[in-house]
Design a protein around this motif. Structure first.
Motif, PDB file in Angstrom:
ATOM      1  N   THR A 135       0.837  -1.203   0.000  1.00 53.67           N
ATOM      2  CA  THR A 135       0.000   0.000   0.000  1.00 53.67           C
ATOM      3  C   THR A 135       0.875   1.257   0.000  1.00 53.67           C
ATOM      4  O   THR A 135       0.608   2.207  -0.749  1.00 53.67           O
ATOM      5  CB  THR A 135      -0.965  -0.012   1.204  1.00 53.67           C
ATOM      6  N   ASN A 149       1.422   2.227  11.437  1.00 50.21           N
ATOM      7  CA  ASN A 149       2.474   1.346  10.921  1.00 50.21           C
ATOM      8  C   ASN A 149       2.753   1.656   9.454  1.00 50.21           C
ATOM      9  O   ASN A 149       3.891   1.834   9.023  1.00 50.21           O
ATOM     10  CB  ASN A 149       1.988  -0.099  11.130  1.00 50.21           C
ATOM     11  N   LEU A 150       1.680   1.779   8.678  1.00 50.38           N
ATOM     12  CA  LEU A 150       1.796   2.103   7.257  1.00 50.38           C
ATOM     13  C   LEU A 150       2.400   3.493   7.059  1.00 50.38           C
ATOM     14  O   LEU A 150       3.252   3.699   6.177  1.00 50.38           O
ATOM     15  CB  LEU A 150       0.394   2.020   6.640  1.00 50.38           C
ATOM     16  N   ARG A 209      -2.549  13.373  14.850  1.00 54.19           N
ATOM     17  CA  ARG A 209      -3.534  14.054  15.693  1.00 54.19           C
ATOM     18  C   ARG A 209      -3.071  14.270  17.129  1.00 54.19           C
ATOM     19  O   ARG A 209      -3.845  14.664  17.974  1.00 54.19           O
ATOM     20  CB  ARG A 209      -4.845  13.289  15.675  1.00 54.19           C
ATOM     21  N   LYS A 210      -1.809  13.991  17.422  1.00 55.18           N
ATOM     22  CA  LYS A 210      -1.286  14.165  18.783  1.00 55.18           C
ATOM     23  C   LYS A 210       0.142  14.710  18.740  1.00 55.18           C
ATOM     24  O   LYS A 210       0.917  14.357  17.832  1.00 55.18           O
ATOM     25  CB  LYS A 210      -1.272  12.832  19.525  1.00 55.18           C
ATOM     26  N   GLN A 241       2.956  12.277  18.496  1.00 53.33           N
ATOM     27  CA  GLN A 241       3.134  11.656  17.165  1.00 53.33           C
ATOM     28  C   GLN A 241       4.009  12.544  16.284  1.00 53.33           C
ATOM     29  O   GLN A 241       4.729  12.043  15.418  1.00 53.33           O
ATOM     30  CB  GLN A 241       1.771  11.401  16.522  1.00 53.33           C
ATOM     31  N   TYR A 291      -8.822   5.723   1.914  1.00 53.65           N
ATOM     32  CA  TYR A 291      -8.385   4.315   1.803  1.00 53.65           C
ATOM     33  C   TYR A 291      -8.564   3.560   3.108  1.00 53.65           C
ATOM     34  O   TYR A 291      -8.125   2.418   3.243  1.00 53.65           O
ATOM     35  CB  TYR A 291      -6.935   4.261   1.295  1.00 53.65           C
ATOM     36  N   TRP A 345      -9.639   4.110  -2.545  1.00 52.98           N
ATOM     37  CA  TRP A 345      -8.413   3.440  -3.033  1.00 52.98           C
ATOM     38  C   TRP A 345      -8.259   2.141  -2.264  1.00 52.98           C
ATOM     39  O   TRP A 345      -8.304   2.131  -1.033  1.00 52.98           O
ATOM     40  CB  TRP A 345      -7.212   4.346  -2.794  1.00 52.98           C
ATOM     41  N   LEU A 347      -5.972  -1.642  -2.228  1.00 53.09           N
ATOM     42  CA  LEU A 347      -4.773  -2.311  -2.740  1.00 53.09           C
ATOM     43  C   LEU A 347      -5.044  -3.310  -3.874  1.00 53.09           C
ATOM     44  O   LEU A 347      -4.383  -3.230  -4.918  1.00 53.09           O
ATOM     45  CB  LEU A 347      -4.016  -2.982  -1.575  1.00 53.09           C
ATOM     46  N   THR A 362      -1.527   3.925  17.997  1.00 53.47           N
ATOM     47  CA  THR A 362      -0.194   4.047  17.406  1.00 53.47           C
ATOM     48  C   THR A 362       0.806   3.163  18.142  1.00 53.47           C
ATOM     49  O   THR A 362       0.873   3.204  19.374  1.00 53.47           O
ATOM     50  CB  THR A 362       0.269   5.519  17.484  1.00 53.47           C
ATOM     51  N   LYS A 368       0.483  -2.708  17.602  1.00 57.93           N
ATOM     52  CA  LYS A 368      -0.010  -3.734  16.676  1.00 57.93           C
ATOM     53  C   LYS A 368       0.297  -5.111  17.254  1.00 57.93           C
ATOM     54  O   LYS A 368       1.356  -5.338  17.803  1.00 57.93           O
ATOM     55  CB  LYS A 368       0.647  -3.568  15.302  1.00 57.93           C
TER      56      LYS A 368
HETATM   57  N1  LIG Z   1      -7.204   0.610   1.291  1.00 57.77           N
HETATM   58  C1  LIG Z   1      -6.245  -0.268   1.441  1.00 57.77           C
HETATM   59  O1  LIG Z   1      -5.958  -1.047   0.514  1.00 57.77           O
HETATM   60  C2  LIG Z   1      -5.487  -0.322   2.734  1.00 57.77           C
HETATM   61  C3  LIG Z   1      -4.324  -1.108   2.812  1.00 57.77           C
HETATM   62  C4  LIG Z   1      -3.592  -1.091   3.995  1.00 57.77           C
HETATM   63  C5  LIG Z   1      -4.030  -0.346   5.087  1.00 57.77           C
HETATM   64  N2  LIG Z   1      -5.193   0.373   4.979  1.00 57.77           N
HETATM   65  C6  LIG Z   1      -5.666   1.214   6.095  1.00 57.77           C
HETATM   66  O2  LIG Z   1      -4.558   1.959   6.590  1.00 57.77           O
HETATM   67  C7  LIG Z   1      -4.817   2.364   7.916  1.00 57.77           C
HETATM   68  C8  LIG Z   1      -3.564   2.176   8.750  1.00 57.77           C
HETATM   69  O3  LIG Z   1      -3.281   0.776   8.888  1.00 57.77           O
HETATM   70  P1  LIG Z   1      -2.119   0.304   9.885  1.00 57.77           P
HETATM   71  O4  LIG Z   1      -2.041  -1.174   9.859  1.00 57.77           O
HETATM   72  O5  LIG Z   1      -0.894   1.053   9.558  1.00 57.77           O
HETATM   73  O6  LIG Z   1      -2.701   0.817  11.274  1.00 57.77           O
HETATM   74  P2  LIG Z   1      -2.079   0.805  12.751  1.00 57.77           P
HETATM   75  O7  LIG Z   1      -0.603   0.663  12.716  1.00 57.77           O
HETATM   76  O8  LIG Z   1      -2.888  -0.171  13.538  1.00 57.77           O
HETATM   77  O9  LIG Z   1      -2.370   2.283  13.271  1.00 57.77           O
HETATM   78  C9  LIG Z   1      -3.650   2.770  13.400  1.00 57.77           C
HETATM   79  C10 LIG Z   1      -3.523   4.291  13.468  1.00 57.77           C
HETATM   80  O10 LIG Z   1      -4.818   4.856  13.364  1.00 57.77           O
HETATM   81  C11 LIG Z   1      -4.941   5.939  14.269  1.00 57.77           C
HETATM   82  N3  LIG Z   1      -6.361   6.064  14.547  1.00 57.77           N
HETATM   83  C12 LIG Z   1      -7.167   5.134  15.104  1.00 57.77           C
HETATM   84  N4  LIG Z   1      -8.432   5.592  15.139  1.00 57.77           N
HETATM   85  C13 LIG Z   1      -8.405   6.839  14.567  1.00 57.77           C
HETATM   86  C14 LIG Z   1      -9.410   7.822  14.299  1.00 57.77           C
HETATM   87  N5  LIG Z   1     -10.694   7.624  14.619  1.00 57.77           N
HETATM   88  N6  LIG Z   1      -9.018   8.985  13.717  1.00 57.77           N
HETATM   89  C15 LIG Z   1      -7.719   9.197  13.389  1.00 57.77           C
HETATM   90  N7  LIG Z   1      -6.741   8.303  13.614  1.00 57.77           N
HETATM   91  C16 LIG Z   1      -7.089   7.132  14.189  1.00 57.77           C
HETATM   92  C17 LIG Z   1      -4.067   5.563  15.434  1.00 57.77           C
HETATM   93  O11 LIG Z   1      -3.637   6.748  16.077  1.00 57.77           O
HETATM   94  P3  LIG Z   1      -3.930   7.041  17.643  1.00 57.77           P
HETATM   95  O12 LIG Z   1      -2.840   6.363  18.411  1.00 57.77           O
HETATM   96  O13 LIG Z   1      -3.902   8.519  17.701  1.00 57.77           O
HETATM   97  O14 LIG Z   1      -5.304   6.448  17.956  1.00 57.77           O
HETATM   98  C18 LIG Z   1      -2.908   4.822  14.742  1.00 57.77           C
HETATM   99  O15 LIG Z   1      -1.877   5.705  14.380  1.00 57.77           O
HETATM  100  C19 LIG Z   1      -6.023   1.534   8.378  1.00 57.77           C
HETATM  101  O16 LIG Z   1      -7.164   2.339   8.356  1.00 57.77           O
HETATM  102  C20 LIG Z   1      -6.125   0.439   7.316  1.00 57.77           C
HETATM  103  O17 LIG Z   1      -7.437  -0.048   7.164  1.00 57.77           O
HETATM  104  C21 LIG Z   1      -5.914   0.391   3.833  1.00 57.77           C
END
Ligand SMILES: NC(=O)c1ccc[n+]([C@@H]2O[C@H](COP(=O)([O-])OP(=O)(O)OC[C@H]3O[C@@H](n4cnc5c(N)ncnc54)[C@H](OP(=O)(O)O)[C@@H]3O)[C@@H](O)[C@H]2O)c1
Length: 376
Positions: free
Chosen positions: A158, A182-183, A203-204, A207, A285, A308, A310, A364, A367
């Protein structure tokens, strides 16, 4: 036939989520397939929907049925319609993961993989064993561990997909929300390596510090009163006209387009009722905020918002380019595309209400990883 455990999720027509460990036959690989003993599978936000659906997790509890623990939670009636296509179906879960090839079909390319560590995208990775075609495996370089390779598909591809989309659509810089994820951290390392201008939105305050520590140049904190001005400055400096937003709900996408329009306005001469001609694209996304997306359309008439995903992006670029991106992930899985995990859970530990409440918070740096063979 040898048996093994697999995690399954079901939502009943009566409105109950049931997540259980079921005993299944260990599959026998066909000619072009390999059998992978799963050792590491991340719990990503995209796994939580299939696993937990729209259930009320605050009311989750463990029940014992025929000697096995089953997690149950009520699904509020108003949310049941959204799960209509999966009602009463017992579905495997877990998008991706990694492990060791322990058996292979007769094809030479399958046989070659015996003993190798591979990553895979299967939709059923929360299981002791996964049987997959050779073509769907990412063969890791010697020395890479399964835990290091657990997140080798969804987030790395992604991050790469965002940069590729930018190039394909003739943009020259990116805005990324939820940048401390993480992404988001992978994207920062990738953009630094590839010299891509990137504006990060968090948002913090802590961060901001975290991302600056990774070398991020532009980090805007949406909790600050100066956010819109900071964002406009960063967009003007980078020339970013493409945004990826994982929040979805609320006004964030709106604010990003507004900042892009204001940045474009700084170089505009004269006045146009329809705003600047600079095309601004935002892709939603993710859906971290499920509330409605608020748009006030104060950014002229040269913008677009889309979704969007993947798999659709990989279809767009085709097999050969996907293979190149996958090879880059394999080569940089402990650097650019490295992931950190808070805790390793067994399959049983992954379905306790206490652990579920921890990982659904999606905080944040928190995981979780499942090792489907932990303790077995
Ligand atoms: N469309 C696609 O193909 C695709 C592919 C990959 C990933 N994604 C999306 O990418 C995003 C990140 O994935 P990840 O695995 O990297 O996540 P992650 O490491 O689990 O991190 C989640 C993040 O989201 C923040 N967060 C949680 N609730 C929130 C809210 N209501 N408003 C704003 N920020 C919020 C957290 O910040 P705090 O600590 O401030 O809560 C944290 O930084 C996810 O939404 C996932 O579904 C989409």
């Amino acid at each position: 036939m040898e048996k093994s455990l697999q995690l399954r999720s079901k939502i009943t027509k009566s409105g109950q989520l049931e997540v259980s460990l079921v005993e299944v036959d260990v599959p026998t690989p066909g000619p072009g397939e390999v059998l992978v003993r799963m050792e590491a599978a991340p719990i990503n936000p995209s796994d939580m929907g299939p696993m937990l659906g729209p259930a009320d997790i605050t009311a989750a509890r463990l029940q014992s049925t025929e000697g096995r623990q089953v997690l149950t939670a009520p699904v509020p009636e108003a949310r049941l319609a959204g799960a209509a296509t999966r009602l009463d179906k017992d579905l495997p879960v877990g998008n991706e993961g990694a492990g060791t090839v322990v058996a292979a079909g007769s094809d030479p390319e399958a046989q070659e993989l015996i003993g190798r560590t591979v990553g895979l995208l299967s939709g059923r990775s929360y299981a002791q064993y996964c049987c997959v075609p050779v073509a769907s495996c990412l063969v890791l370089n010697e020395g890479t561990t399964a835990a290091e390779a657990a997140s080798c598909f969804v987030n790395p591809l992604t991050a790469l997909g965002m940069v590729e989309t930018m190039k394909l659509d003739k943009h020259t810089g990116l805005v990324h929300t939820v940048a401390a994820s993480n992404l988001g951290q992978m994207l920062i390392r990738l953009c630094l390596a590839d010299d891509v201008p990137l504006v990060n939105i968090v948002r913090k305050a802590e961060q901001v510090e975290l991302l600056r520590g990774l070398g991020a140049k532009h980090v805007c904190d949406s909790s600050q009163g100066s956010f819109l001005d900071d964002l406009t400055d960063a967009v003007a400096e980078t020339g970013a006209t493409l945004a990826f937003d994982a929040v979805g709900g609320g006004r964030l996408v709106n604010d990003v387009l507004f900042a892009m329009e204001r940045a474009a306005g700084r170089t505009l001469t004269g006045h146009s009722t329809y705003g600047s001609a600079v095309f601004k694209q935002a892709y939603i996304y993710g859906g971290l905020d499920l509330s409605p997306t608020i748009l006030n359309r104060t950014y002229g008439m040269s913008w677009s918002i889309g979704a969007w995903l993947l798999p659709q992006f990989l279809q767009r670029i085709g097999f050969e380019r996907t293979a190149e991106l996958r090879q880059r992930v394999a080569d940089e899985i402990t650097t650019t595309f490295a992931s950190k995990f808070t805790k390793v859970l067994s399959l049983e530990e992954a379905i306790t209400p206490e652990n579920i409440r921890l990982y659904v918070a999606k905080k944040t740096g928190e995981k979780y990883l499942i090792n489907p063979n932990k303790g077995l």
